[in-house]
Scaffold this motif. Structure first.
Motif, PDB file in Angstrom:
ATOM      1  N   SER A  28      50.597  35.713  52.014  1.00 10.81           N
ATOM      2  CA  SER A  28      49.336  36.191  51.379  1.00 10.81           C
ATOM      3  C   SER A  28      49.429  36.667  49.990  1.00 10.81           C
ATOM      4  O   SER A  28      48.400  36.144  48.884  1.00 10.81           O
ATOM      5  CB  SER A  28      48.837  37.106  52.239  1.00 10.81           C
ATOM      6  N   GLU A  29      50.458  37.530  49.752  1.00 14.32           N
ATOM      7  CA  GLU A  29      50.814  38.302  48.259  1.00 14.32           C
ATOM      8  C   GLU A  29      50.863  36.884  47.417  1.00 14.32           C
ATOM      9  O   GLU A  29      50.265  36.833  46.140  1.00 14.32           O
ATOM     10  CB  GLU A  29      51.765  38.945  48.322  1.00 14.32           C
ATOM     11  N   LYS A  30      51.649  35.900  47.696  1.00 14.17           N
ATOM     12  CA  LYS A  30      51.964  35.001  46.887  1.00 14.17           C
ATOM     13  C   LYS A  30      50.725  34.162  46.719  1.00 14.17           C
ATOM     14  O   LYS A  30      50.594  33.490  45.419  1.00 14.17           O
ATOM     15  CB  LYS A  30      53.041  33.987  47.374  1.00 14.17           C
ATOM     16  N   ASN A  31      50.066  33.978  47.548  1.00 15.38           N
ATOM     17  CA  ASN A  31      48.605  33.029  47.561  1.00 15.38           C
ATOM     18  C   ASN A  31      47.765  33.771  46.506  1.00 15.38           C
ATOM     19  O   ASN A  31      47.143  32.978  45.556  1.00 15.38           O
ATOM     20  CB  ASN A  31      47.950  32.842  48.609  1.00 15.38           C
ATOM     21  N   SER A  32      47.493  34.979  46.775  1.00 13.14           N
ATOM     22  CA  SER A  32      46.649  35.925  45.768  1.00 13.14           C
ATOM     23  C   SER A  32      47.012  35.848  44.398  1.00 13.14           C
ATOM     24  O   SER A  32      46.288  35.903  43.394  1.00 13.14           O
ATOM     25  CB  SER A  32      46.450  37.225  46.450  1.00 13.14           C
ATOM     26  N   ASN A  33      48.265  35.867  44.094  1.00  9.14           N
ATOM     27  CA  ASN A  33      48.791  36.209  42.861  1.00  9.14           C
ATOM     28  C   ASN A  33      49.044  34.699  42.252  1.00  9.14           C
ATOM     29  O   ASN A  33      49.512  34.700  40.903  1.00  9.14           O
ATOM     30  CB  ASN A  33      50.056  36.926  42.657  1.00  9.14           C
ATOM     31  N   LEU A  34      48.977  33.657  42.821  1.00 10.38           N
ATOM     32  CA  LEU A  34      49.449  32.167  42.368  1.00 10.38           C
ATOM     33  C   LEU A  34      48.276  31.803  41.502  1.00 10.38           C
ATOM     34  O   LEU A  34      47.136  31.546  42.269  1.00 10.38           O
ATOM     35  CB  LEU A  34      49.850  31.469  43.544  1.00 10.38           C
ATOM     36  N   LYS A  35      48.201  31.288  40.258  1.00  9.73           N
ATOM     37  CA  LYS A  35      47.319  30.634  39.677  1.00  9.73           C
ATOM     38  C   LYS A  35      47.219  29.223  39.945  1.00  9.73           C
ATOM     39  O   LYS A  35      48.023  28.425  39.655  1.00  9.73           O
ATOM     40  CB  LYS A  35      47.573  30.773  37.958  1.00  9.73           C
TER      41      LYS A  35
END
Length: 463
Positions: A28-35
């Motif tokens: 989830s964190e990777k998804n939220s920080n991924l442009k």
């Protein structure tokens, strides 16, 4: 301890709730920080992809990765189908690294985004790279961990199979499914995590989380190729909660050899006696499709269309590019019927020809239905499957999973496994077979026998 016992022990090593929550938070964190920016555009907006009038195909300026051309399939003078087809005459790597950590075999998995993924990141193999990727024809960086696979020694290879991809979209496309073990410590990138097989199986129960490439690689594990002693079988037996599946995998079966003969006889008869001819034609010669600067669409309805996209994703070998993608029209259904015969689990499969199949025909699940197929075109077995599904059959798996996001845009499919009584099926139609897991697992060790839909369903099984 032999490798198969280690793999089954890894299957039984599940995450606790706290660890699973932490893993989901990582995704989830990777998804939220991924442009990520994916927008539809026109073919003429691309500076790399274009329609080549000489060959009648869509391709890029380097003529790498893939091309899209028209496919017409004939039986005699009758045209059976007409559609765009992906042509990618290269074999890529779908590879997983394993290592024994604290006495348990772990799989190095990647949180990877593909442009067509419905939910950005999915759990992917250690490496997932086309030949154009790992030979750096795109000008990007060399894929991480590639050298481990290029330099793997034979004794460290668990799986090394060249298997088919989606034959309704690709023409003869195959990839190299490979699992290797390492002993040395290796750097774990922020994009990767060690996971037990049991953890991956748990994640497969969540919609669109474990990608297609992971599932096909795991389906190739050669459970039935290792000679086990009686004591090793006894040890493995205790690890199985589904004893009928254990007997399906490991017990000697007098029918096994006969099943091989029956299936291969049917498949070989089909290859010899059915005279279907594929003709590759320019996209502009397809009479039932409209080809415009915005995409390729069927005039009356088809399971997919072709769209053109502008894509920007940070953290990949190349961060900005344009490309065509095949967009699904709805959701397909892949269904597998199982039943116990004298305490042995068997699976109902059928031999299915497909437009782009590398060798004409492969074994498929009980049901393999595109979303666009109207109910009046369902086979008797398709109808029976849905009757059983709605009539109280035991549902073993029911999950929505994605197809490969590098070529397909937001393509999701229902993956359903149900358990019934053998007498609920009755006499099998021509081309359908009850096979145990051992037979299927032995067949998957040969290239291009089980199609990707069947392999993906088998990968969902819990021991």
């Amino acid at each position: 301890m032999n490798t198969i016992t280690k793999i089954i022990k890894s299957h039984n090593a599940y995450l606790n709730e706290k660890s699973l929550t932490e893993l989901m938070s990582w995704v989830s964190e990777k998804n939220s920080n991924l442009k990520v920016s994916i927008t539809r555009n026109k073919l003429t907006d691309s500076d790399t992809w274009f329609y080549n009038k000489t060959n009648g195909e869509i391709r890029n300026q380097n003529n790498t990765f893939f091309q899209i051309r028209g496919l017409q399939q004939y039986q005699g003078s009758e045209m059976l189908l007409e559609q765009p087809i992906l042509i990618q005459n290269e074999i890529g790597y779908l590879g997983i690294i394993c290592k024994e950590i604290d006495g348990v075999l772990q799989f190095l998995m990647q949180a990877k985004i593909e442009p067509g993924n419905v939910n950005k990141i999915q759990i992917s193999p250690t490496i997932q790279a086309t030949k154009s990727n790992f030979t750096q024809k795109h000008g990007g960086k060399k894929p991480a961990y590639l050298d481990y696979f290029l330099n793997a020694s034979p004794e460290n290879i668990i799986v090394d199979q060249i298997q088919s991809e989606q034959s309704s979209r690709f023409l003869g496309k195959r990839n190299r499914n490979i699992i290797i073990t390492v002993d040395e410590d290796i750097e774990v990138l922020p994009s990767h995590r060690w996971m037990t097989l049991g953890t991956i199986k748990q994640l497969m129960k969540i919609d669109n989380l474990v990608n297609m490439d992971t599932r096909t690689v795991l389906s190739c594990i050669p459970y039935c190729s290792t000679k086990l002693t009686d004591s090793e079988k006894s040890e493995i037996y205790e690890m199985f909660s589904d004893k009928s599946l254990f007997r399906s995998m490991f017990n000697d079966n007098d029918d096994n050899e006969q099943d091989f003969v029956k299936v291969y006889r049917y498949i070989n008869d089909y290859k010899m006696l059915h005279s279907r001819e594929n003709k590759i034609v320019p996209l502009t010669e397809m009479k039932s499709w409209d080809f415009t600067d915005s995409g390729i669409t069927h005039k009356t309805g088809y399971p997919f269309r072709v769209i053109f996209c502008d894509i920007e994703i940070e953290g990949r070998e190349v961060t900005h590019w344009t490309q065509p993608l095949f967009e699904a029209e709805g959701m397909a259904t892949f269904g597998l019927i199982t039943a116990n015969f004298d305490g042995v689990k068997k699976f109902l499969v059928h031999a299915k020809p497909e437009a782009g199949c590398f060798d004409s025909i492969e074994l498929a699940p009980t049901v393999q239905l595109e979303a666009a197929v109207p109910e009046n075109e369902y086979s008797d077995m398709d109808k029976l499957f849905f009757e059983l599904l709605g009539g109280g059959a035991e549902i073993k798996n029911n999950v929505v999973l994605s197809e490969e996001g590098g070529r397909f845009y937001h393509e999701q499919n229902k993956n359903i496994i149900i358990k019934v009584q053998p007498d609920q099926i009755g006499e099998l139609p021509k081309g359908y077979f009850w096979l145990d897991y051992k037979t299927l697992n032995q067949m998957v060790q040969y290239n291009n026998v089980l199609n990707i839909q069947l392999r993906n369903l088998l990968s969902l099984l819990d021991f």
